[in-house]
Enzyme design. Sequence first.
Site, PDB file in Angstrom:
ATOM      1  N   TYR A 118     107.065  22.208 -38.446  1.00  0.00           N
ATOM      2  CA  TYR A 118     107.417  23.435 -39.177  1.00  0.00           C
ATOM      3  C   TYR A 118     108.632  24.052 -38.500  1.00  0.00           C
ATOM      4  CZ  TYR A 118     107.317  28.308 -40.714  1.00  0.00           C
ATOM      5  OH  TYR A 118     107.669  29.535 -41.218  1.00  0.00           O
ATOM      6  N   GLU A 206     112.914  28.339 -44.709  1.00  0.00           N
ATOM      7  CA  GLU A 206     111.650  27.802 -44.201  1.00  0.00           C
ATOM      8  C   GLU A 206     111.518  26.351 -44.654  1.00  0.00           C
ATOM      9  OE1 GLU A 206     107.325  29.672 -43.852  1.00  0.00           O
ATOM     10  OE2 GLU A 206     107.683  28.880 -45.867  1.00  0.00           O
TER      11      GLU A 206
END
Length: 396
Positions: A118, A206
């Site tokens: 991530y 993101e």
Amino acid sequence: MNIHEYQGKEILKSFGVAVQEGIVADTVEQAVEAAKKMKTDYNSDWVVIKAQIHAGGRGKGGGVKLAKNLDEVKERATAILGMQLVTPQTGPEGKKVNKILVAQDVYYPGASETKEFYISVLLNRANGRNIIMYSTEGGMDIEEVAEHTPHLIFKEEIDPKVGLQGFQARKIAFNLGLSGQAFKEMVKFVSALYKAYDSTDSSMFEINPVLKTSDDKIIAVDAKVDLDENALFRHPDYAAMRDKLEEDPTDVEASESNLNYVKLDGNVGCMVNGAGLAMATMDIIKIAGGEPANFLDVGGTANAQTVKAGFNIILKDPNVKAILINIFGGIVRCDRVAQGVIDAYKEIGDVPVPIICRLQGTNAVEAKQLIDDSGLKVFSAIALKDAADLVTKVLA
């Protein structure tokens, strides 16, 4: 302004970020042709059909499916296109899927194991600096990782005077447990990602997951991008990416009328000039025994057109039982706003709920007289307390 995954990947590619390739489609036939092209261009026997909506958690809602052949592509595309996709970020009403992305399969077998990470870039509003937040737990909701395993989330703060430094990109790759070619690829990936974020005036990038492939490439499998609306005048090509079908129709109408509008769950609609006064007005409504139905800032130059647009938007909410107009006449004269209220009222026709109009500032007395003499179902006030008392009265 939010954009779709495929649009975010286009931006990333333009800055040298490696991405999972794909072709957007809005019909089943286009999806089948896209799958054929994935095979021709990238030798991808399998493809991933991904719903394109402005929300995360699409896989959990059934909006991301693997297709192993053209028959499955047709089946998956038929099922996903037009579906009302419900995810943890859409609410129970979900969002209609109008587009899908036919993406290459990047989880192919190879010499090493694939790994998901991530990585996001965003602004730390506490100190006004950008940060890169990253974790070895890619593919999961970052909120769950933060709650249950916070030690697996790392943050790298960027000094705005010098930008992202090479040692910081290497630190990120090291903390993610990479080595060899994958380490080098991650350093390049992070550097290009930060450049994309900084150059596009974004609020957030993101990437979840960032994938280390079985042959040690680092690619963005997803891309959630939030562009700063205040900077879109510098990026007209990005402004053109806006998808109004993904937005609430009332929000679109408000933005086209240059109104700052946020819908709430109360019973008193409010129309105010100035964000601070709007917040104070919502407090007054609660003190008076009501609940604000919206935040609506018409700006410092309210006129008949903006007032009419505000009325139309507020009246679309069936929960509204009264409307409070609270205008401070500093830049704008109160009598002009009062005339705008009267003109808008007459143009709309019979307004089904009582209106309290509080005008304070330049020509406030003349404004009250105009409203009192109009013969319309509008209660006028100058003092804020009088307006609050009128709200209490009409809700009783």
